[in-house]
Design an enzyme around this catalytic site. Structure first.
Site, short mmCIF file in Angstrom:
data_model
loop_
_atom_site.label_atom_id
_atom_site.label_comp_id
_atom_site.label_asym_id
_atom_site.label_seq_id
_atom_site.Cartn_x
_atom_site.Cartn_y
_atom_site.Cartn_z
CG HIS A 80 29.26 29.11 -23.83
ND1 HIS A 80 28.65 29.23 -22.53
CD2 HIS A 80 30.26 28.41 -23.98
CE1 HIS A 80 29.68 28.29 -21.78
NE2 HIS A 80 30.67 27.71 -22.51
CB CYS B 13 30.33 31.24 -19.80
SG CYS B 13 28.91 32.24 -20.58
CG ASN C 234 33.32 25.23 -22.02
OD1 ASN C 234 32.74 26.24 -21.53
ND2 ASN C 234 32.25 24.56 -22.76
CD GLN D 110 28.98 28.09 -17.04
OE1 GLN D 110 29.91 28.42 -17.72
NE2 GLN D 110 27.87 28.26 -17.29
#
Length: 333
Positions: free
Chosen positions: A276, A138, A300, A132
């Site tokens: 997140h 995110c 992630n 990102q």
């Protein structure tokens, strides 16, 4: 980094900061800058070096305790090594979830048998690792991943979807580009919009731009969305029977920033704090099942240099650790 130390660094001149650096770390500092392509002005070099050294000390002490059996995960000074905790915290966004959940939460139907291990990567549901950058997107990557999995389940084709499409186009639903965003609003946008483009036709730029979505290029659509009730048991059923799930977690700790591998457990993690967005792609356990070393497997959006090639194992069955089950949602396609 401790506030007092950072304040002291700011009060020092550049030359004093450079002189106070530890010469035994010179080679590691140079290697780290090369690895992560870090370049600084003369004014910033000393201050960034001081921050990096503090983070290096933190990581080394943690890893010493790991080898002493005091924790179950390791850390490394990754690409965030020159950032203070405050700087990293700006990359996170608090999600206002309670009212939304009350309106749309559902309990998962009771399943007879649930596998002890689930990893949707092995079944073709998960696309490649993304990064990102400095954009707080995110939430967009989390939602894109959840839709990708459900579209694969429906069509048998795995297509990487456009996080940039979500960053640029979901302001009407409540998102704010690279500043802040919610997975709920992102899914609502795709639902209302009637589609989402692929990464190929709407590539990621790491900054907000004007909306360029074209209906004829849509690569995915959703018909509804559902939250999983606030329970690790229900979340386990959802992951096992539905596929990858979009979840929110508390990622505001240095241990998360510099996570390398193992089962992550942070005593300071909040179960009701969500800042997140990540993609939950499986679960399992290490060693014998009776050892209690159970984990959730998340993807992630920090790139391969973070964690286990951008993946993390988070402690499972430990009172909703880091809020993993607090804000879980998936699309219907």
């Amino acid at each position: 980094m401790r506030p007092a130390i950072w304040l002291a660094i700011l009060c020092l001149g550049v030359s004093e900061a450079i002189l106070s650096s530890d010469p035994s770390l010179d080679s590691e500092w140079k290697e780290w800058k090369i690895k992560y392509d870090k370049k600084y002005s003369m004014e910033a070099e000393g201050l960034k070096r001081a921050v990096w050294e503090e983070n290096m000390k933190l990581v080394k002490q943690h890893n010493i305790e790991y080898y002493q059996g005091k924790n179950n995960f390791t850390m490394q000074v990754n690409g965030f090594g020159d950032m203070t905790r405050g700087e990293f915290r700006k990359m996170l966004t608090d999600v206002p979830f309670p009212n939304l959940r009350k309106k749309r939460s559902i309990r998962q139907p009771i399943a007879g048998y649930l596998p002890k291990f689930v990893d949707w990567r092995r079944r073709g549901y998960v696309t490649s690792v993304k990064h990102q950058g400095r954009c707080n997107s995110c939430w967009a990557f989390s939602v894109a991943g959840a839709i990708e999995g459900q579209m694969f389940r429906k069509t048998g084709r795995l297509v990487s979807l456009s996080a940039q499409n979500l960053v640029d186009c979901s302001r009407m639903e409540g998102n704010r580009g690279c500043y802040t965003g919610s997975t709920f609003y992102a899914l609502k946008y795709v639902w209302n919009n009637g589609g989402l483009e692929a990464e190929l036709t709407y590539p990621y730029e790491g900054r907000e731009g004007h909306c360029r979505y074209l209906p004829e290029r849509s690569a995915a659509r959703i018909t509804d969305l559902s939250f999983v009730s606030n329970s690790e048991e229900d979340l386990m059923r959802a992951v096992a029977t539905i596929g990858p799930i979009s979840v929110g977690i508390d990622a505001s700790h240095e241990s998360f920033t510099f996570y390398r591998g193992g089962i992550y457990y942070e005593p300071k993690c909040g179960s009701n704090t969500v800042n997140h967005g990540v993609l939950l792609v499986g679960y399992g356990y290490e060693g014998r099942e009776s050892d209690g070393r159970k984990y959730w497997l998340i993807k992630n959006s920090y790139g391969e240099g973070w964690g286990m090639n951008d993946y993390m194992k988070i402690a499972r069955g430990r009172n909703n650790h880091c809020g993993i089950a607090t804000y879980a949602v998936y699309p219907r396609v």
